[in-house]
Design an enzyme around this catalytic site. Structure first.
Site, PDB file in Angstrom:
ATOM      1  N   GLU A 196       0.820  -1.201   0.009  1.00 50.48           N
ATOM      2  CA  GLU A 196       0.008   0.078  -0.143  1.00 50.48           C
ATOM      3  C   GLU A 196       0.826   1.295  -0.057  1.00 50.48           C
ATOM      4  OE1 GLU A 196      -0.088  -2.517   1.988  1.00 50.48           O
ATOM      5  OE2 GLU A 196      -2.288  -2.892   2.651  1.00 50.48           O
TER       6      GLU A 196
ATOM      7  N   CYS B 195      -0.190   0.960   7.303  1.00 47.92           N
ATOM      8  CA  CYS B 195      -0.866   1.307   5.954  1.00 47.92           C
ATOM      9  C   CYS B 195      -2.130   2.161   6.310  1.00 47.92           C
ATOM     10  CB  CYS B 195      -1.004   0.058   5.219  1.00 47.92           C
ATOM     11  SG  CYS B 195       0.828  -0.205   4.680  1.00 47.92           S
TER      12      CYS B 195
HETATM   13  N1  THU Z   1       2.528  -6.456   4.035  1.00 43.48           N
HETATM   14  C1  THU Z   1       2.042  -5.578   3.059  1.00 43.48           C
HETATM   15  O1  THU Z   1       2.692  -5.313   2.223  1.00 43.48           O
HETATM   16  N2  THU Z   1       0.782  -5.018   3.372  1.00 43.48           N
HETATM   17  C2  THU Z   1      -0.051  -5.328   4.392  1.00 43.48           C
HETATM   18  O2  THU Z   1      -0.937  -4.602   4.642  1.00 43.48           O
HETATM   19  C3  THU Z   1       0.366  -6.229   5.178  1.00 43.48           C
HETATM   20  C4  THU Z   1       1.838  -6.730   5.322  1.00 43.48           C
HETATM   21  C5  THU Z   1       3.675  -6.868   3.763  1.00 43.48           C
HETATM   22  C6  THU Z   1       4.939  -6.725   4.750  1.00 43.48           C
HETATM   23  C7  THU Z   1       5.849  -7.879   4.614  1.00 43.48           C
HETATM   24  O3  THU Z   1       6.701  -7.740   3.657  1.00 43.48           O
HETATM   25  C8  THU Z   1       4.859  -8.950   4.466  1.00 43.48           C
HETATM   26  O4  THU Z   1       3.429  -8.454   4.005  1.00 43.48           O
HETATM   27  C9  THU Z   1       4.434  -9.740   5.685  1.00 43.48           C
HETATM   28  O5  THU Z   1       4.039  -9.065   6.901  1.00 43.48           O
END
Ligand code: THU
Length: 131
Positions: free
Chosen positions: A52, A86
């Protein structure tokens, strides 16, 4: 391309060698443009960034100003919600009624929530009126 399809496509570019949890995000700006992002992890774990955050950075870098709608996709057993940080980042650029679609790779199921659902009582610039 719809937002879920765009989030699915960009998810494939995620750099997630540590968690192996690839996430894609896509947003439509109020200017009508599509911006996408994926998570980009780092060997220094806290330096990783969420999908995000990447989509929002792309929107701002392109000169667009506000989010009209956003979708997040991951390989999750249930529609994947944005993390707490986020939610705050989204709320910076989206009003409380903006739809956020939570989706997953393995099914066509999705859930639509609003920014206010995700972050009730959000802290925002208005709270700094006395500063
Ligand atoms: N992650 C995201 O990209 N967006 C989210 O809202 C949840 C978590 C990613 C961060 C990390 O690279 C992986 O997911 C595991 O937490």
């Amino acid at each position: 391309m719809d937002l879920i399809a765009a989030a699915r496509a960009v998810r494939k570019n995620a750099h997630a060698p540590y968690s192996r949890f690839r996430v894609g995000a896509a947003l439509r700006s109020i200017e009508g443009n599509l911006h996408t992002g994926c998570n980009v992890e780092n060997a220094a774990y806290p330096e990783g960034t969420c999908a995000e955050a990447g989509a929002i950075a792309a929107m701002v870098a392109a000169g667009d100003t506000r989010i009209a709608a956003l979708a997040v996709v991951a390989d999750s057993p249930a529609p994947v919600p944005p993390c707490g940080g986020c939610r705050q980042k989204i709320a910076e650029f989206a009003g409380p009624d903006v739809p956020v679609t939570l989706a997953m790779t393995a099914s066509d199921d999705s859930v639509v929530m609003t920014v206010a659902d995700l972050l009730p009582g959000a802290f925002g610039a208005d709270h700094m009126g006395g500063a």
